[in-house]
Design a protein around this motif. Sequence first.
Motif, PDB file in Angstrom:
ATOM      1  N   ARG A  32      -1.874   2.992  -7.169  1.00  0.00           N
ATOM      2  CA  ARG A  32      -1.695   4.413  -7.507  1.00  0.00           C
ATOM      3  C   ARG A  32      -2.566   5.271  -6.594  1.00  0.00           C
ATOM      4  O   ARG A  32      -2.137   6.295  -6.075  1.00  0.00           O
ATOM      5  N   ARG A  33      -3.793   4.826  -6.416  1.00  0.00           N
ATOM      6  CA  ARG A  33      -4.708   5.588  -5.549  1.00  0.00           C
ATOM      7  C   ARG A  33      -4.216   5.619  -4.101  1.00  0.00           C
ATOM      8  O   ARG A  33      -4.294   6.654  -3.435  1.00  0.00           O
ATOM      9  N   SER A  35      -1.123   5.341  -3.070  1.00  0.00           N
ATOM     10  CA  SER A  35       0.064   6.193  -3.015  1.00  0.00           C
ATOM     11  C   SER A  35      -0.331   7.671  -3.015  1.00  0.00           C
ATOM     12  O   SER A  35       0.196   8.464  -2.227  1.00  0.00           O
ATOM     13  N   ASP A  36      -1.261   8.046  -3.885  1.00  0.00           N
ATOM     14  CA  ASP A  36      -1.724   9.436  -3.935  1.00  0.00           C
ATOM     15  C   ASP A  36      -2.472   9.835  -2.668  1.00  0.00           C
ATOM     16  O   ASP A  36      -2.269  10.918  -2.127  1.00  0.00           O
ATOM     17  N   ASP A  39      -0.511  11.000   0.395  1.00  0.00           N
ATOM     18  CA  ASP A  39       0.153  12.307   0.431  1.00  0.00           C
ATOM     19  C   ASP A  39      -0.330  13.086   1.651  1.00  0.00           C
ATOM     20  O   ASP A  39      -1.527  13.094   1.967  1.00  0.00           O
ATOM     21  N   VAL A 104       2.631   7.802 -10.480  1.00  0.00           N
ATOM     22  CA  VAL A 104       2.040   8.924  -9.750  1.00  0.00           C
ATOM     23  C   VAL A 104       2.970  10.109  -9.980  1.00  0.00           C
ATOM     24  O   VAL A 104       4.054   9.949 -10.555  1.00  0.00           O
ATOM     25  N   ARG A 105       2.566  11.268  -9.522  1.00  0.00           N
ATOM     26  CA  ARG A 105       3.417  12.453  -9.662  1.00  0.00           C
ATOM     27  C   ARG A 105       4.754  12.179  -8.967  1.00  0.00           C
ATOM     28  O   ARG A 105       4.793  11.707  -7.838  1.00  0.00           O
ATOM     29  N   HIS A 116       6.549   9.012   3.066  1.00  0.00           N
ATOM     30  CA  HIS A 116       5.271   8.303   3.145  1.00  0.00           C
ATOM     31  C   HIS A 116       5.410   7.067   4.043  1.00  0.00           C
ATOM     32  O   HIS A 116       4.551   6.789   4.885  1.00  0.00           O
ATOM     33  N   THR A 152       4.811   2.243  -7.662  1.00  0.00           N
ATOM     34  CA  THR A 152       4.529   3.367  -8.552  1.00  0.00           C
ATOM     35  C   THR A 152       5.807   4.014  -9.083  1.00  0.00           C
ATOM     36  O   THR A 152       5.739   4.926  -9.902  1.00  0.00           O
TER      37      THR A 152
END
Length: 188
Positions: A32-33, A35-36, A39, A104-105, A116, A152
């Motif tokens: 998750r981290r 992937s975020d 951004d 994630v969002r 990404h 995610t």
Amino acid sequence: MTASPRRLARYDRALYRSVARLSTPVLDEPLRRVSDFADFSKPWFLIAGVLTLVGGPRGRRAAAAGVAAIGAASLVVNQPMKKAARVRRRPNRVRLGVPVQRWVRMPASGSFPSGHSASAAAFAVAVGEVLPALRPILRVAASVVAFSRVYTGVHYPSDVLVGATVGALFGKLAGRLALQAEHKEQTS
């Protein structure tokens, strides 16, 4: 014989579900981290900055090639490709079984292709062309970012595959152009 689009979509959903069913809670927070953090290409711009500061002329050339590759890949993926494929909605994480702790969002843009993954591959391939010693670690990092997008739940595997392919093509082009420019400077 080629597979029909419906059959490919079924395979894509089946692979997505397989990833969703992975029982790997130890990976949930790190991916998750990742992937975020990916951004807006933050990891790649950070690496480009380091290469610019401490990599000497070759590092600066590699950083420029990587950033140029990100720009080209992002432009193509996030404009004409996403707009042409706007009909492809993001995966329904609830229906397809992605555990909430991985989420994630969810981006508002269409799912196909993954920006990404395109940026990650573009940077990794471009810099790896100019600085081959960094090639393995950058490709692993780009692969982790790409996988994190499926893990995610924000992309189907084919979104990531196509995004990474487009990015790798732009990365190869940017890397080769950087090496050609270097060669011209050395021979003139």
